[in-house]
Design an enzyme around this catalytic site. Structure first.
Site, mmCIF file in Angstrom:
data_model
loop_
_atom_site.group_PDB
_atom_site.id
_atom_site.type_symbol
_atom_site.label_atom_id
_atom_site.label_comp_id
_atom_site.label_asym_id
_atom_site.label_seq_id
_atom_site.Cartn_x
_atom_site.Cartn_y
_atom_site.Cartn_z
ATOM 1 N N SER A 141 0.859 -1.193 0.000
ATOM 2 C CA SER A 141 0.000 0.000 0.000
ATOM 3 C C SER A 141 0.892 1.240 0.000
ATOM 4 O O SER A 141 2.095 1.149 0.277
ATOM 5 C CB SER A 141 -0.857 -0.018 1.274
ATOM 6 O OG SER A 141 -1.426 1.244 1.548
ATOM 7 N N TYR A 154 -3.728 -0.749 9.914
ATOM 8 C CA TYR A 154 -3.507 -0.937 8.472
ATOM 9 C C TYR A 154 -2.083 -0.505 8.115
ATOM 10 O O TYR A 154 -1.358 -1.205 7.405
ATOM 11 C CB TYR A 154 -4.543 -0.118 7.688
ATOM 12 C CG TYR A 154 -4.531 -0.371 6.198
ATOM 13 C CD1 TYR A 154 -5.152 -1.491 5.663
ATOM 14 C CD2 TYR A 154 -3.900 0.518 5.314
ATOM 15 C CE1 TYR A 154 -5.152 -1.732 4.293
ATOM 16 C CE2 TYR A 154 -3.897 0.288 3.956
ATOM 17 C CZ TYR A 154 -4.532 -0.837 3.448
ATOM 18 O OH TYR A 154 -4.527 -1.065 2.091
HETATM 19 P P1 NAP Z 1 -11.816 -5.107 -1.425
HETATM 20 O O1 NAP Z 1 -12.602 -4.818 -2.648
HETATM 21 O O2 NAP Z 1 -12.409 -4.848 -0.085
HETATM 22 O O3 NAP Z 1 -11.255 -6.602 -1.511
HETATM 23 C C1 NAP Z 1 -10.615 -7.219 -0.426
HETATM 24 C C2 NAP Z 1 -10.667 -8.715 -0.637
HETATM 25 O O4 NAP Z 1 -10.144 -9.384 0.522
HETATM 26 C C3 NAP Z 1 -12.090 -9.213 -0.801
HETATM 27 O O5 NAP Z 1 -12.118 -10.289 -1.688
HETATM 28 C C4 NAP Z 1 -12.409 -9.671 0.603
HETATM 29 O O6 NAP Z 1 -13.484 -10.569 0.689
HETATM 30 C C5 NAP Z 1 -11.100 -10.328 0.965
HETATM 31 N N1 NAP Z 1 -11.027 -10.575 2.387
HETATM 32 C C6 NAP Z 1 -11.026 -9.668 3.384
HETATM 33 N N2 NAP Z 1 -11.037 -10.288 4.576
HETATM 34 C C7 NAP Z 1 -11.046 -11.617 4.328
HETATM 35 C C8 NAP Z 1 -11.089 -12.776 5.152
HETATM 36 N N3 NAP Z 1 -11.102 -12.708 6.476
HETATM 37 N N4 NAP Z 1 -11.093 -13.993 4.557
HETATM 38 C C9 NAP Z 1 -11.088 -14.089 3.201
HETATM 39 N N5 NAP Z 1 -11.072 -13.032 2.367
HETATM 40 C C10 NAP Z 1 -11.053 -11.804 2.933
HETATM 41 O O7 NAP Z 1 -10.486 -4.227 -1.441
HETATM 42 P P2 NAP Z 1 -9.356 -4.021 -2.543
HETATM 43 O O8 NAP Z 1 -9.163 -2.561 -2.667
HETATM 44 O O9 NAP Z 1 -9.600 -4.828 -3.764
HETATM 45 O O10 NAP Z 1 -8.118 -4.577 -1.719
HETATM 46 C C11 NAP Z 1 -7.290 -5.652 -2.139
HETATM 47 C C12 NAP Z 1 -5.929 -5.476 -1.498
HETATM 48 O O11 NAP Z 1 -5.346 -4.272 -1.991
HETATM 49 C C13 NAP Z 1 -5.975 -5.334 0.022
HETATM 50 O O12 NAP Z 1 -4.847 -5.978 0.591
HETATM 51 C C14 NAP Z 1 -5.860 -3.832 0.215
HETATM 52 O O13 NAP Z 1 -5.334 -3.499 1.473
HETATM 53 C C15 NAP Z 1 -4.922 -3.479 -0.911
HETATM 54 N N6 NAP Z 1 -4.912 -2.066 -1.320
HETATM 55 C C16 NAP Z 1 -6.014 -1.483 -1.840
HETATM 56 C C17 NAP Z 1 -5.929 -0.151 -2.241
HETATM 57 C C18 NAP Z 1 -7.079 0.578 -2.847
HETATM 58 O O14 NAP Z 1 -6.949 1.777 -3.105
HETATM 59 N N7 NAP Z 1 -8.209 -0.035 -3.102
HETATM 60 C C19 NAP Z 1 -4.732 0.554 -2.103
HETATM 61 C C20 NAP Z 1 -3.628 -0.095 -1.562
HETATM 62 C C21 NAP Z 1 -3.732 -1.406 -1.190
HETATM 63 P P3 NAP Z 1 -14.985 -9.956 0.910
HETATM 64 O O15 NAP Z 1 -15.445 -9.447 -0.423
HETATM 65 O O16 NAP Z 1 -15.745 -11.137 1.393
HETATM 66 O O17 NAP Z 1 -14.878 -8.868 1.938
#
Ligand code: NAP
Length: 249
Positions: A141, A154
């Protein structure tokens, strides 16, 4: 050099968001895909059906790290092998540091760092036992580099991901495993829904992104295929920002 035909990629949290975008990119490069998460990945499976690749999904809660060896074993049984691990599943809890609770700390650290480590360990044990090469790609991140505000667990978890990526690269490069990370900037997903909805924060964020827009999940495709493929065989321990220039400001 970027062709992933004959490889199997395991990706966590790919029912939506960035995980879904990376699963599509890896399948487009030819990899069979294992989707691991707690929610039904029907939408992702439907999008993957346009490619001539095999898929397998496992429903499991990644806040617990006790099933990690079974996950690797099941993927190998169903898809014949596993070569690439993308540790993408992650959560965020927003609260002032002064009010932060034990649950807000532990829940984030468990998914973002603890399970990431033990799943990587189970994957590495398999790769070493097979005497073959492997690729681990952790999702970091901007808060691997910066402090953030109102997201202490986080920031701790994602800073930990950056350090662990280097530590594991040091230990596992001699075994033919590349360990690297991608640091997405600000991407429009569920994870950032609260920020996008906050008019003031949204304007502040957009004002600092030289590319002038939020990232789309497909913007991570090139980076994940690069780090999953032969093209990155001599790349170890890096955290590659894909951020529209955010860190350059
Ligand atoms: P998201 O849409 O909320 O997706 C997160 C994923 O992780 C979902 O599939 C979620 O499942 C799964 N997950 C969370 N807790 C879990 C658990 N206990 N067991 C199994 N699966 C679980 O968010 P995203 O933005 O795509 O994030 C993906 C990664 O990128 C994360 O590590 C996040 O920190 C990182 N990130 C995102 C951004 C951004 O701007 N979006 C920036 C930097 C880093 P559910 O759908 O069931 O919740």
């Amino acid at each position: 050099m970027f062709n992933l035909s004959g490889k199997v990629a395991l990706i966590t949290g790919a029912n939506t968001g960035l995980g879904q975008g990376m699963a599509i990119a890896l399948a487009e490069a030819g990899a069979d895909i294992a989707l691991i998460g707690r929610s039904d990945p029907a939408e992702t499976l439907q999008k993957l059906s346009q490619f001539d690749v095999k898929t397998h999904s496992i429903l499991t809660d990644l806040s617990q790290a006790d099933r990690v060896a079974d996950i690797i074993a099941e993927v190998v049984t169903k898809l014949g092998r596993v070569d690439i691990l993308v540790n993408n599943a992650g959560i965020i809890k927003r609260n002032a540091a002064i009010d932060f609770t034990l649950d807000e700390w532990d829940s984030v650290m468990n998914v973002n760092l603890r399970t990431l480590f033990f799943l990587s360990q189970a994957f590495a044990r398999h790769i070493v036992s097979e005497s073959k090469n492997g690729k681990i790609i952790n999702i970091a991140s901007m808060l691997t580099f910066q402090g953030g505000i109102r997201v202490p667990s986080y920031t701790a978890s994602k800073s930990g991901v950056g350090g662990l990526t280097k530590a594991l690269a040091n230990e596992w490069a001699p075994h033919g495993i590349n360990v690297n990370a991608i640091a997405p900037g600000y991407f429009a997903t569920n994870n950032t829904a609260a920020l996008q909805a906050d008019e003031k924060r949204n304007a502040e964020i957009l004002g600092r992104i030289p590319s002038g827009r939020w990232g789309k999940a497909s913007d991570l495709g090139g980076a994940v295929v690069f780090l999953a493929s032969q093209a990155s065989d001599y790349v170890q321990g890096i955290t590659l920002p894909v951020d529209g220039g955010w860190l350059s400001r």
